[in-house]
Design an enzyme around this catalytic site. Sequence first.
Site, PDB file in Angstrom:
ATOM      1  N   ARG A 113       0.864  -1.176   0.000  1.00  0.00           N
ATOM      2  CA  ARG A 113       0.000   0.000   0.000  1.00  0.00           C
ATOM      3  C   ARG A 113       0.903   1.228   0.000  1.00  0.00           C
ATOM      4  O   ARG A 113       2.057   1.155   0.426  1.00  0.00           O
ATOM      5  CB  ARG A 113      -0.906   0.005   1.231  1.00  0.00           C
ATOM      6  CG  ARG A 113      -1.842  -1.191   1.318  1.00  0.00           C
ATOM      7  CD  ARG A 113      -2.630  -1.180   2.631  1.00  0.00           C
ATOM      8  NE  ARG A 113      -3.575  -2.291   2.717  1.00  0.00           N
ATOM      9  CZ  ARG A 113      -3.290  -3.481   3.233  1.00  0.00           C
ATOM     10  NH1 ARG A 113      -2.074  -3.715   3.738  1.00  0.00           N
ATOM     11  NH2 ARG A 113      -4.194  -4.443   3.281  1.00  0.00           N
ATOM     12  N   LYS A 138      -1.865  -2.702   7.649  1.00  0.00           N
ATOM     13  CA  LYS A 138      -3.282  -2.503   7.938  1.00  0.00           C
ATOM     14  C   LYS A 138      -3.754  -3.571   8.911  1.00  0.00           C
ATOM     15  O   LYS A 138      -3.510  -4.755   8.720  1.00  0.00           O
ATOM     16  CB  LYS A 138      -4.086  -2.582   6.640  1.00  0.00           C
ATOM     17  CG  LYS A 138      -5.533  -2.164   6.792  1.00  0.00           C
ATOM     18  CD  LYS A 138      -6.222  -2.094   5.453  1.00  0.00           C
ATOM     19  CE  LYS A 138      -7.659  -1.610   5.597  1.00  0.00           C
ATOM     20  NZ  LYS A 138      -8.343  -1.528   4.281  1.00  0.00           N
ATOM     21  N   HIS A 183      -2.938   2.718  -5.887  1.00  0.00           N
ATOM     22  CA  HIS A 183      -3.455   1.438  -5.407  1.00  0.00           C
ATOM     23  C   HIS A 183      -3.700   0.470  -6.563  1.00  0.00           C
ATOM     24  O   HIS A 183      -3.717  -0.751  -6.350  1.00  0.00           O
ATOM     25  CB  HIS A 183      -4.741   1.652  -4.612  1.00  0.00           C
ATOM     26  CG  HIS A 183      -4.969   0.617  -3.558  1.00  0.00           C
ATOM     27  ND1 HIS A 183      -4.137   0.454  -2.469  1.00  0.00           N
ATOM     28  CD2 HIS A 183      -5.932  -0.335  -3.423  1.00  0.00           C
ATOM     29  CE1 HIS A 183      -4.577  -0.530  -1.701  1.00  0.00           C
ATOM     30  NE2 HIS A 183      -5.660  -1.040  -2.275  1.00  0.00           N
ATOM     31  N   ARG A 197      -0.962  -2.007  -6.834  1.00  0.00           N
ATOM     32  CA  ARG A 197      -1.086  -3.128  -5.896  1.00  0.00           C
ATOM     33  C   ARG A 197      -2.080  -4.164  -6.438  1.00  0.00           C
ATOM     34  O   ARG A 197      -1.831  -5.364  -6.356  1.00  0.00           O
ATOM     35  CB  ARG A 197      -1.524  -2.598  -4.531  1.00  0.00           C
ATOM     36  CG  ARG A 197      -1.853  -3.678  -3.490  1.00  0.00           C
ATOM     37  CD  ARG A 197      -2.150  -2.999  -2.155  1.00  0.00           C
ATOM     38  NE  ARG A 197      -2.970  -3.802  -1.260  1.00  0.00           N
ATOM     39  CZ  ARG A 197      -2.485  -4.664  -0.364  1.00  0.00           C
ATOM     40  NH1 ARG A 197      -1.183  -4.850  -0.260  1.00  0.00           N
ATOM     41  NH2 ARG A 197      -3.297  -5.336   0.427  1.00  0.00           N
ATOM     42  N   HIS A 242      -3.866  -9.670   3.606  1.00  0.00           N
ATOM     43  CA  HIS A 242      -5.306  -9.796   3.818  1.00  0.00           C
ATOM     44  C   HIS A 242      -5.578 -10.785   4.945  1.00  0.00           C
ATOM     45  O   HIS A 242      -5.007 -11.873   4.962  1.00  0.00           O
ATOM     46  CB  HIS A 242      -6.001 -10.288   2.544  1.00  0.00           C
ATOM     47  CG  HIS A 242      -6.045  -9.275   1.452  1.00  0.00           C
ATOM     48  ND1 HIS A 242      -6.272  -9.605   0.135  1.00  0.00           N
ATOM     49  CD2 HIS A 242      -5.885  -7.927   1.474  1.00  0.00           C
ATOM     50  CE1 HIS A 242      -6.262  -8.518  -0.611  1.00  0.00           C
ATOM     51  NE2 HIS A 242      -6.024  -7.480   0.185  1.00  0.00           N
ATOM     52  N   TYR A 255      -9.627 -10.841  -6.934  1.00  0.00           N
ATOM     53  CA  TYR A 255      -8.745 -10.833  -8.097  1.00  0.00           C
ATOM     54  C   TYR A 255      -8.987 -12.021  -9.018  1.00  0.00           C
ATOM     55  O   TYR A 255      -8.606 -11.979 -10.184  1.00  0.00           O
ATOM     56  CB  TYR A 255      -7.285 -10.796  -7.642  1.00  0.00           C
ATOM     57  CG  TYR A 255      -6.986  -9.565  -6.825  1.00  0.00           C
ATOM     58  CD1 TYR A 255      -6.985  -8.305  -7.409  1.00  0.00           C
ATOM     59  CD2 TYR A 255      -6.748  -9.648  -5.456  1.00  0.00           C
ATOM     60  CE1 TYR A 255      -6.750  -7.168  -6.669  1.00  0.00           C
ATOM     61  CE2 TYR A 255      -6.497  -8.513  -4.701  1.00  0.00           C
ATOM     62  CZ  TYR A 255      -6.516  -7.281  -5.305  1.00  0.00           C
ATOM     63  OH  TYR A 255      -6.286  -6.153  -4.557  1.00  0.00           O
TER      64      TYR A 255
END
Length: 316
Positions: free
Chosen positions: A131, A156, A262, A265, A288, A297
């Site tokens: 990120r 995150k 982004h 990414r 994640h 994706y």
Amino acid sequence: MPDAPVPAPSPAPGPSTLLGRLRAALRARHYSPRTEQAYVAWVRRYVQFHGRRHPATMGATEVQAFLTHLAERGQVSASTQNQAAPDGVVHAKEGHRLPVVLTRDEVRAVLRELRGVSQLVALLLYGSGLRLLECLRLRVKDVDFGRGEIRVRWGKGGVDRVTPLPVAVRPALAEHLARWRARHAREVPAGGGRVLLPDAFERKAAGAAAEWAWQWVFPAARSYARAGSGELRRHHVHASAVQRAVKEAVRRAGIAKRATCHTLRHSFATHLLEAGYDIRTVQELLGHRDVRTTMIYTHVLNRGGLGVRSPADMLS
């Protein structure tokens, strides 16, 4: 010791005001500075909407009125409306949105239009799946050229992870760091060359602020005087500078997509799946928590609508 996110350079506010108490509570729970800013902004808007009444005198009716105002008058997205909603309030239904992804040729075209730090950052966003703020908050100690990896500290959700350091970026990144190391060595004797450290470490080892290992990989060009002490410190490059550079690079490359930092990414994840990498591996590299987040994706991989061949292409 984990490298916690760095708070804003201003001193923590006192607990005498509503927003001061809110900030103190968020910091006690180790929320990130950006989350703190978002919460404070929403509380401020909520109080102003109701004529500056204190939240303690309001309840669910006032909250619902504010959210209705956001949806009808402000025309905000469902995700923005949900961000403003406290626990216990029914959330708006969010639509299913596929991420924008660039082809490999489009990534090359964007990178060719970038220069200097912006190009290095963009290459790491695409090559390591970072990120933007994760990349800008990298310390020198987090980049391991020997092992060919980057350690993302306090990503995150407060989770650390390891991601690859692209071979393609190593020579230019090493040269970039060598230049800054020379400048850092000149600044330290003059009282400069210091950065802000994570809260607890700042108290325990204040001298580490001038150590090369703790310096930003992408430091800002100018230093700032720390409030109260007047001590010179240096922050990392501001996110908006890279965002503007990437947006302009996309325009100059003639790419008709709403591509941002982004997007690089997103492209990292999609291209890894196209290359045959396992989705669990991609999930770990992206940081994640839930594989369902990474599953988005797989939809991008389904070319031509669920991967079917159009009947129009079978007419011949």
